[in-house]
Design an enzyme around this catalytic site. Structure first.
Site, PDB file in Angstrom:
ATOM      1  N   TYR A  11       0.849  -1.197   0.000  1.00 18.28           N
ATOM      2  CA  TYR A  11       0.000   0.000   0.000  1.00 18.28           C
ATOM      3  C   TYR A  11       0.882   1.244   0.000  1.00 18.28           C
ATOM      4  O   TYR A  11       0.726   2.151  -0.818  1.00 18.28           O
ATOM      5  CB  TYR A  11      -0.913  -0.017   1.238  1.00 18.28           C
TER       6      TYR A  11
HETATM    7  O1  UGB Z   1      -2.162   6.873   7.849  1.00 20.40           O
HETATM    8  C1  UGB Z   1      -2.191   6.152   6.888  1.00 20.40           C
HETATM    9  O2  UGB Z   1      -1.582   6.382   5.882  1.00 20.40           O
HETATM   10  C2  UGB Z   1      -2.959   4.867   6.921  1.00 20.40           C
HETATM   11  O3  UGB Z   1      -3.862   4.937   8.038  1.00 20.40           O
HETATM   12  C3  UGB Z   1      -4.597   3.785   8.253  1.00 20.40           C
HETATM   13  O4  UGB Z   1      -3.716   2.687   8.510  1.00 20.40           O
HETATM   14  P1  UGB Z   1      -3.351   2.329  10.003  1.00 20.40           P
HETATM   15  O5  UGB Z   1      -2.670   3.447  10.693  1.00 20.40           O
HETATM   16  O6  UGB Z   1      -2.657   1.010   9.958  1.00 20.40           O
HETATM   17  O7  UGB Z   1      -4.806   2.242  10.647  1.00 20.40           O
HETATM   18  P2  UGB Z   1      -5.614   1.024  11.272  1.00 20.40           P
HETATM   19  O8  UGB Z   1      -5.738  -0.069  10.297  1.00 20.40           O
HETATM   20  O9  UGB Z   1      -6.857   1.586  11.826  1.00 20.40           O
HETATM   21  O10 UGB Z   1      -4.672   0.543  12.460  1.00 20.40           O
HETATM   22  C4  UGB Z   1      -4.370   1.434  13.548  1.00 20.40           C
HETATM   23  C5  UGB Z   1      -3.495   0.730  14.545  1.00 20.40           C
HETATM   24  O11 UGB Z   1      -4.212  -0.348  15.122  1.00 20.40           O
HETATM   25  C6  UGB Z   1      -3.439  -1.527  15.040  1.00 20.40           C
HETATM   26  N1  UGB Z   1      -4.350  -2.681  14.905  1.00 20.40           N
HETATM   27  C7  UGB Z   1      -5.083  -2.826  13.804  1.00 20.40           C
HETATM   28  C8  UGB Z   1      -5.962  -3.870  13.676  1.00 20.40           C
HETATM   29  C9  UGB Z   1      -6.069  -4.798  14.720  1.00 20.40           C
HETATM   30  O12 UGB Z   1      -6.851  -5.765  14.687  1.00 20.40           O
HETATM   31  N2  UGB Z   1      -5.299  -4.607  15.815  1.00 20.40           N
HETATM   32  C10 UGB Z   1      -4.437  -3.582  15.947  1.00 20.40           C
HETATM   33  O13 UGB Z   1      -3.761  -3.457  16.960  1.00 20.40           O
HETATM   34  C11 UGB Z   1      -2.533  -1.355  13.869  1.00 20.40           C
HETATM   35  O14 UGB Z   1      -1.384  -2.166  14.002  1.00 20.40           O
HETATM   36  C12 UGB Z   1      -2.232   0.125  13.956  1.00 20.40           C
HETATM   37  O15 UGB Z   1      -1.177   0.346  14.814  1.00 20.40           O
HETATM   38  C13 UGB Z   1      -5.446   3.472   7.039  1.00 20.40           C
HETATM   39  O16 UGB Z   1      -6.147   2.254   7.238  1.00 20.40           O
HETATM   40  C14 UGB Z   1      -4.626   3.375   5.795  1.00 20.40           C
HETATM   41  O17 UGB Z   1      -5.492   3.249   4.694  1.00 20.40           O
HETATM   42  C15 UGB Z   1      -3.714   4.575   5.643  1.00 20.40           C
HETATM   43  O18 UGB Z   1      -4.450   5.672   5.203  1.00 20.40           O
END
Ligand code: UGB
Length: 431
Positions: free
Chosen positions: A242
């Site tokens: 991504y």
């Molecule tokens: O800023 C971005 O550029 C991206 O932001 C977002 O990604 P992320 O920051 O990864 O958000 P998100 O999935 O909500 O996980 C948040 C936290 O929860 C943790 N996480 C997640 C799932 C889970 O089951 N458990 C968990 O601990 C996980 O490890 C993480 O630490 C957008 O989805 C992406 O499209 C993109 O725009």
């Protein structure tokens, strides 16, 4: 009576000698006969496949025509009405991904202040399309029309620019999600790279060319450890496909700016959340699971360090998007020819105060008045990064960007929306 071939050959070879010359001749004759039959059969099968394929493509193109959800006088009227500018000095904006989370909010904000807005969305099923349809109805109530189509459809994009001379494109259509890239890598290439190039090709040929503002991502910082993340920091260590496709988007847009004079602004969004949000994101899935009494999995980084994100509330992101549109310089080219240098910008849009994932869960528990069943596991190697933290000085200076919503306040608004939209029993089996 001639013996059958099988009777001449023992089941265990080498036990008895056979007349080779005799059998070779018979063999040759039989082989030749069966080869020519096989050849005829092959010809027949090839002809059959070819006629099937041409029939199929005839059906496909026919049904594409018949089921095309765009085109016609009525459709053009809807597009023109939606694009109508209702304030002095206003803009007409094509918003791609308008039925998405950020697209819906940006479209509403623009329309409310009198800009013309036409949406484009393919309503794919990456997450529940009924939520996208509900967002579409919300926009329709405010006079915003969403065209159903894909950014890879150059004919449709060209048609849209024939009908409306868009001054701006807000490009938000994308395959989002960090971890899903391991499941369906090609969807990222299709939307974030091929789709982007198709859009840029159409924009560069448009006359006048629009100014483009588009969504990059905080994920381009990848394994960067220098905090807070500044636009000048290295972005050559993506941790997920991504991120790699968003980084590629930054390079691709730079090329179009350089060659064709397109004015381009890329926005690195930092984990955007809020009402009408994306159901695949952690704050959303956690809310659903807490309400359903199901366990949630919380990832933990190396050395048992909690993961942290610079969670950014949707209203702040909208202000950054609108500020970018308002300050975008004009594209300098026309009809595919550059006439002079054009603006090229990249901004972080974050909140500047990272919060750990366990703290996010505690805030949700407070607003939902329910306890989460926490399952803490080590972060799998799935593209996640340990933390994000935005330096927003550049956006503050150039766009007047100033986030005002902290995670407590933003999640309260999200939970209120969630309970109104889904109710307390969302997805729960009621006996
Ligand atoms: O800023 C971005 O550029 C991206 O932001 C977002 O990604 P992320 O920051 O990864 O958000 P998100 O999935 O909500 O996980 C948040 C936290 O929860 C943790 N996480 C997640 C799932 C889970 O089951 N458990 C968990 O601990 C996980 O490890 C993480 O630490 C957008 O989805 C992406 O499209 C993109 O725009």
């Amino acid at each position: 009576m001639p013996l059958l071939e099988e009777e001449l050959f023992p089941s265990t070879p080498g036990k008895f000698k056979i007349d080779r010359a005799h059998t070779m001749g018979r063999h040759f004759h039989r082989c030749f006969a069966s080869t020519s039959t096989m050849f005829l059969w092959a010809l027949f099968l090839i002809a059959l496949t070819a006629s099937y394929l041409s029939f199929q493509s005839f059906i496909d193109s026919g049904s594409k025509y018949l089921s095309a959800s765009w085109g016609g006088i009525q459709w053009e009227k809807q597009v023109r009405n939606s694009a109508q500018i209702q304030r002095a000095g206003g803009m007409s904006v094509l918003v791609t991904g308008a039925a998405g989370f950020v697209g819906t909010h940006v479209s509403l904000a623009l329309k409310k202040r009198g800009d013309g807005v036409v949406g484009l969305d393919n309503f794919n099923n990456y997450y529940d399309p009924s939520l996208k349809k509900a967002r579409k109805s919300l926009l329709a109530k405010h006079g915003i029309f969403i065209v159903e189509g894909d950014v890879n459809d150059a004919r449709l994009l060209t048609k849209l620019f024939d009908v409306v001379a868009f001054t701006h494109v807000m490009h938000l259509a994308a395959q989002a999600g960090v971890r899903y890239a391991m499941e369906n890598p090609h969807s990222y290439v299709h939307s974030n790279i091929a789709g982007l190039v198709t859009l840029l090709e159409v924009c560069k040929s448009a006359d006048p060319q629009p100014a483009i503002v588009w969504a990059s991502s905080s994920s381009v910082y990848g394994l960067n450890e220098k905090v807070p993340f500044s636009e000048s920091d290295r972005t050559d260590q993506p941790a997920s496909l991504y991120a790699a496709t968003k980084k590629a988007g930054e390079e691709i847009t730079h090329t179009y700016n350089h060659i064709y004079g397109l004015s381009i602004t890329g926005l690195r969004f930092f984990t955007v959340y809020g009402p009408w949000g994306r159901p695949d994101m952690a704050y959303f899935t956690f809310t659903r699971s807490i309400l359903q009494g199901k366990p949630i999995t919380i990832y933990r980084g190396k050395n048992r360090v909690d993961l942290a994100r610079d969670f950014t509330f949707i209203d702040d992101i909208v202000k950054g998007c609108v500020g970018s549109l308002d300050t975008a310089g004009k594209s300098t080219g026309s009809g595919g020819k550059k006439r002079g240098p054009a603006q090229y910008r990249i901004f972080n849009l974050g909140n500047t105060s990272p919060v750990t994932v366990p703290t996010l869960v505690s805030i949700l528990e407070k607003h939902l008045k329910m306890k989460a069943k926490r399952k803490i596991v080590d972060m799998p190697g799935n593209g996640d990064v340990p933390f994000t933290h935005a330096n927003i000085s550049l956006a503050r200076r150039e766009l007047g960007y100033k986030p005002t919503t902290d995670l407590q306040t933003g999640l309260k608004k999200f939970v209120k929306w969630y309970l109104t939209y889904y109710g307390y029993n969302h997805g729960k089996v009621v006996n």
